[in-house]
Scaffold this motif. Structure first.
Motif, PDB file in Angstrom:
ATOM      1  N   PRO A  66      -9.923   8.397  11.182  1.00  0.00           N
ATOM      2  CA  PRO A  66     -10.732   7.938  10.043  1.00  0.00           C
ATOM      3  C   PRO A  66     -10.445   8.686   8.747  1.00  0.00           C
ATOM      4  O   PRO A  66     -10.553   8.100   7.667  1.00  0.00           O
ATOM      5  CB  PRO A  66     -12.168   8.159  10.525  1.00  0.00           C
ATOM      6  CG  PRO A  66     -12.071   9.136  11.653  1.00  0.00           C
ATOM      7  CD  PRO A  66     -10.744   8.890  12.291  1.00  0.00           C
ATOM      8  N   GLU A  67     -10.056   9.954   8.846  1.00  0.00           N
ATOM      9  CA  GLU A  67      -9.826  10.718   7.617  1.00  0.00           C
ATOM     10  C   GLU A  67      -8.601  10.253   6.838  1.00  0.00           C
ATOM     11  O   GLU A  67      -8.419  10.607   5.667  1.00  0.00           O
ATOM     12  CB  GLU A  67      -9.710  12.220   7.937  1.00  0.00           C
ATOM     13  CG  GLU A  67      -8.506  12.604   8.787  1.00  0.00           C
ATOM     14  CD  GLU A  67      -8.792  12.607  10.265  1.00  0.00           C
ATOM     15  OE1 GLU A  67      -8.200  13.440  10.978  1.00  0.00           O
ATOM     16  OE2 GLU A  67      -9.613  11.773  10.719  1.00  0.00           O
ATOM     17  N   HIS A  68      -7.735   9.430   7.489  1.00  0.00           N
ATOM     18  CA  HIS A  68      -6.519   8.959   6.809  1.00  0.00           C
ATOM     19  C   HIS A  68      -6.550   7.468   6.480  1.00  0.00           C
ATOM     20  O   HIS A  68      -5.595   6.960   5.889  1.00  0.00           O
ATOM     21  CB  HIS A  68      -5.298   9.259   7.674  1.00  0.00           C
ATOM     22  CG  HIS A  68      -5.087  10.718   7.950  1.00  0.00           C
ATOM     23  ND1 HIS A  68      -4.979  11.657   6.949  1.00  0.00           N
ATOM     24  CD2 HIS A  68      -4.971  11.391   9.125  1.00  0.00           C
ATOM     25  CE1 HIS A  68      -4.803  12.854   7.490  1.00  0.00           C
ATOM     26  NE2 HIS A  68      -4.804  12.725   8.802  1.00  0.00           N
ATOM     27  N   LEU A  69      -7.624   6.784   6.810  1.00  0.00           N
ATOM     28  CA  LEU A  69      -7.660   5.348   6.585  1.00  0.00           C
ATOM     29  C   LEU A  69      -7.655   4.972   5.104  1.00  0.00           C
ATOM     30  O   LEU A  69      -7.213   3.884   4.733  1.00  0.00           O
ATOM     31  CB  LEU A  69      -8.895   4.751   7.260  1.00  0.00           C
ATOM     32  CG  LEU A  69      -8.722   4.304   8.719  1.00  0.00           C
ATOM     33  CD1 LEU A  69     -10.044   3.823   9.278  1.00  0.00           C
ATOM     34  CD2 LEU A  69      -7.666   3.217   8.821  1.00  0.00           C
ATOM     35  N   TRP A  70      -8.122   5.864   4.245  1.00  0.00           N
ATOM     36  CA  TRP A  70      -8.212   5.542   2.820  1.00  0.00           C
ATOM     37  C   TRP A  70      -6.859   5.212   2.212  1.00  0.00           C
ATOM     38  O   TRP A  70      -6.764   4.425   1.250  1.00  0.00           O
ATOM     39  CB  TRP A  70      -8.840   6.711   2.053  1.00  0.00           C
ATOM     40  CG  TRP A  70      -7.957   7.929   1.984  1.00  0.00           C
ATOM     41  CD1 TRP A  70      -7.881   8.924   2.899  1.00  0.00           C
ATOM     42  CD2 TRP A  70      -7.020   8.249   0.955  1.00  0.00           C
ATOM     43  NE1 TRP A  70      -6.950   9.859   2.516  1.00  0.00           N
ATOM     44  CE2 TRP A  70      -6.402   9.470   1.322  1.00  0.00           C
ATOM     45  CE3 TRP A  70      -6.638   7.635  -0.238  1.00  0.00           C
ATOM     46  CZ2 TRP A  70      -5.439  10.080   0.534  1.00  0.00           C
ATOM     47  CZ3 TRP A  70      -5.673   8.243  -1.025  1.00  0.00           C
ATOM     48  CH2 TRP A  70      -5.088   9.448  -0.637  1.00  0.00           C
ATOM     49  N   VAL A  71      -5.772   5.747   2.778  1.00  0.00           N
ATOM     50  CA  VAL A  71      -4.448   5.547   2.164  1.00  0.00           C
ATOM     51  C   VAL A  71      -3.985   4.104   2.274  1.00  0.00           C
ATOM     52  O   VAL A  71      -3.082   3.684   1.533  1.00  0.00           O
ATOM     53  CB  VAL A  71      -3.393   6.486   2.797  1.00  0.00           C
ATOM     54  CG1 VAL A  71      -3.787   7.944   2.608  1.00  0.00           C
ATOM     55  CG2 VAL A  71      -3.179   6.181   4.276  1.00  0.00           C
ATOM     56  N   SER A  72      -4.571   3.326   3.181  1.00  0.00           N
ATOM     57  CA  SER A  72      -4.138   1.939   3.352  1.00  0.00           C
ATOM     58  C   SER A  72      -4.867   0.976   2.430  1.00  0.00           C
ATOM     59  O   SER A  72      -4.576  -0.227   2.425  1.00  0.00           O
ATOM     60  CB  SER A  72      -4.321   1.506   4.804  1.00  0.00           C
ATOM     61  OG  SER A  72      -5.668   1.620   5.202  1.00  0.00           O
ATOM     62  N   GLU A  73      -5.802   1.492   1.635  1.00  0.00           N
ATOM     63  CA  GLU A  73      -6.459   0.633   0.646  1.00  0.00           C
ATOM     64  C   GLU A  73      -5.466   0.271  -0.451  1.00  0.00           C
ATOM     65  O   GLU A  73      -4.650   1.098  -0.877  1.00  0.00           O
ATOM     66  CB  GLU A  73      -7.667   1.364   0.052  1.00  0.00           C
ATOM     67  CG  GLU A  73      -8.749   1.677   1.077  1.00  0.00           C
ATOM     68  CD  GLU A  73      -9.844   2.566   0.512  1.00  0.00           C
ATOM     69  OE1 GLU A  73      -9.800   2.840  -0.715  1.00  0.00           O
ATOM     70  OE2 GLU A  73     -10.725   2.988   1.287  1.00  0.00           O
TER      71      GLU A  73
ATOM     72  N   ASP B 286      -5.535  -0.259  -3.648  1.00  0.00           N
ATOM     73  CA  ASP B 286      -5.551   0.487  -4.918  1.00  0.00           C
ATOM     74  C   ASP B 286      -5.926   1.946  -4.712  1.00  0.00           C
ATOM     75  O   ASP B 286      -6.558   2.571  -5.567  1.00  0.00           O
ATOM     76  CB  ASP B 286      -6.534  -0.172  -5.895  1.00  0.00           C
ATOM     77  CG  ASP B 286      -6.130  -1.605  -6.242  1.00  0.00           C
ATOM     78  OD1 ASP B 286      -4.920  -1.825  -6.432  1.00  0.00           O
ATOM     79  OD2 ASP B 286      -7.010  -2.480  -6.279  1.00  0.00           O
ATOM     80  N   ALA B 287      -5.522   2.514  -3.593  1.00  0.00           N
ATOM     81  CA  ALA B 287      -5.834   3.914  -3.321  1.00  0.00           C
ATOM     82  C   ALA B 287      -5.275   4.807  -4.429  1.00  0.00           C
ATOM     83  O   ALA B 287      -4.100   4.671  -4.809  1.00  0.00           O
ATOM     84  CB  ALA B 287      -5.257   4.323  -1.974  1.00  0.00           C
TER      85      ALA B 287
ATOM     86  N   GLY C  63      -3.161   4.612  -8.503  1.00  0.00           N
ATOM     87  CA  GLY C  63      -2.706   3.589  -7.582  1.00  0.00           C
ATOM     88  C   GLY C  63      -1.517   2.789  -8.078  1.00  0.00           C
ATOM     89  O   GLY C  63      -1.172   1.775  -7.499  1.00  0.00           O
TER      90      GLY C  63
ATOM     91  N   THR D 141       0.842  -1.194   0.000  1.00  0.00           N
ATOM     92  CA  THR D 141       0.000   0.000   0.000  1.00  0.00           C
ATOM     93  C   THR D 141       0.881   1.250   0.000  1.00  0.00           C
ATOM     94  O   THR D 141       2.064   1.203   0.337  1.00  0.00           O
ATOM     95  CB  THR D 141      -0.917   0.046   1.228  1.00  0.00           C
ATOM     96  OG1 THR D 141      -0.119   0.176   2.421  1.00  0.00           O
ATOM     97  CG2 THR D 141      -1.745  -1.230   1.331  1.00  0.00           C
TER      98      THR D 141
END
Length: 249
Positions: free
Chosen positions: A231-238, A240-241, A248, A115
């Motif tokens: 929560p506002e930074h959790l998307w970066v660990s997806e 295919d972010a 990605g 990631t």
């Protein structure tokens, strides 16, 4: 470096570094739960009827070597070379079997892998936590931070007090540790107290590997299990972010 019950910024833990020369002996009397983490050198640990002779040459390349005992156990450490040991202690009236951790006893993970274009890939070694030491009040582990990369990321926090103690390779290296909105420059041998449920991501400077011990003290009735991620930074660990400039990829 810290003492349980300090009037300000109390981590609820004693923490210090024990340095002995070849041939010297140290005795740790009963009284508190204690963890002895070998950082460098060759030593003989003795407790009860048990004895282990072990050595460690590199914090960055070798798995942890650690003795963890309850309050009623005396420990003797005899040096076979000059050595360095990190000692953590806290009040705990619960009993448990002493345990010596080495090699495959440690849960070692490459967190962040796959990631954020590997910008937070690091090695996290969990020596003991509530899963394998349920009667302990301490949690203990290590992080090996690759040069120029982040750890304790995405940013997270927890109410239980924590200590980070740092080393760098090469030793003139540095990094930065955040506590909420405050940022601290971190150098070889520094220690950071993490209190008041503050978020605490870390980063090492390019060219310098960063190692740190992490020790957490369970709160009575509220043991540490998992942190709370912002929560506002959790998307970066997806996996295919869509991270700029090439999505990605």
């Amino acid at each position: 470096m810290t003492r349980e019950g300090e009037t300000e910024k109390d981590t609820m833990m004693d923490f210090g570094i024990l340095l002995l020369n070849n041939g010297e002996r140290y005795r740790s009397s009963p009284g508190k739960e204690r963890a002895f983490l070998l950082m460098k050198g060759e030593v003989v640990f003795s407790w009860g009827t048990e004895k282990e002779q072990v050595k460690r040459n590199s914090l960055f390349d070798e798995e942890p070597v650690c003795l963890h005992v309850p309050a009623n156990i005396e420990v003797t450490i005899e040096s076979k070379t000059d050595f360095e040991i990190a000692i953590f202690a806290t009040t705990n009236n619960l009993t448990f079997e002493p345990r010596f951790y080495q090699g495959d006893d440690t849960r070692s993970e490459h967190r962040g892998k796959g990631t954020m274009r590997e910008t937070s890939t690091r090695i996290v070694r969990t020596i003991f936590d509530i899963s394998n030491a349920p009667n302990a009040k301490l949690v203990l582990g290590e992080v090996v931070n690759f040069p120029g990369k982040w750890s304790s990321y995405p940013p997270h926090h927890h109410p239980q007090p924590e200590i980070y103690h740092y080393r760098f390779l090469p030793e003139q290296g540095f990094g930065f540790g955040m506590l909420g909105e405050d940022v601290y420059k971190i150098k070889h041998g520094d220690t950071l107290k993490i209190l008041d449920d503050r978020s605490h991501p870390q980063v090492s400077a390019p060219g310098y590997a960063m190692y740190y011990i992490w020790a957490i003290r369970h709160l009575d009735g509220n043991p540490y299990t998992v942190p709370t991620f912002e929560p506002e930074h959790l998307w970066v660990s997806e996996k295919d972010a869509p991270i700029w400039p090439h999505g990605g990829e």
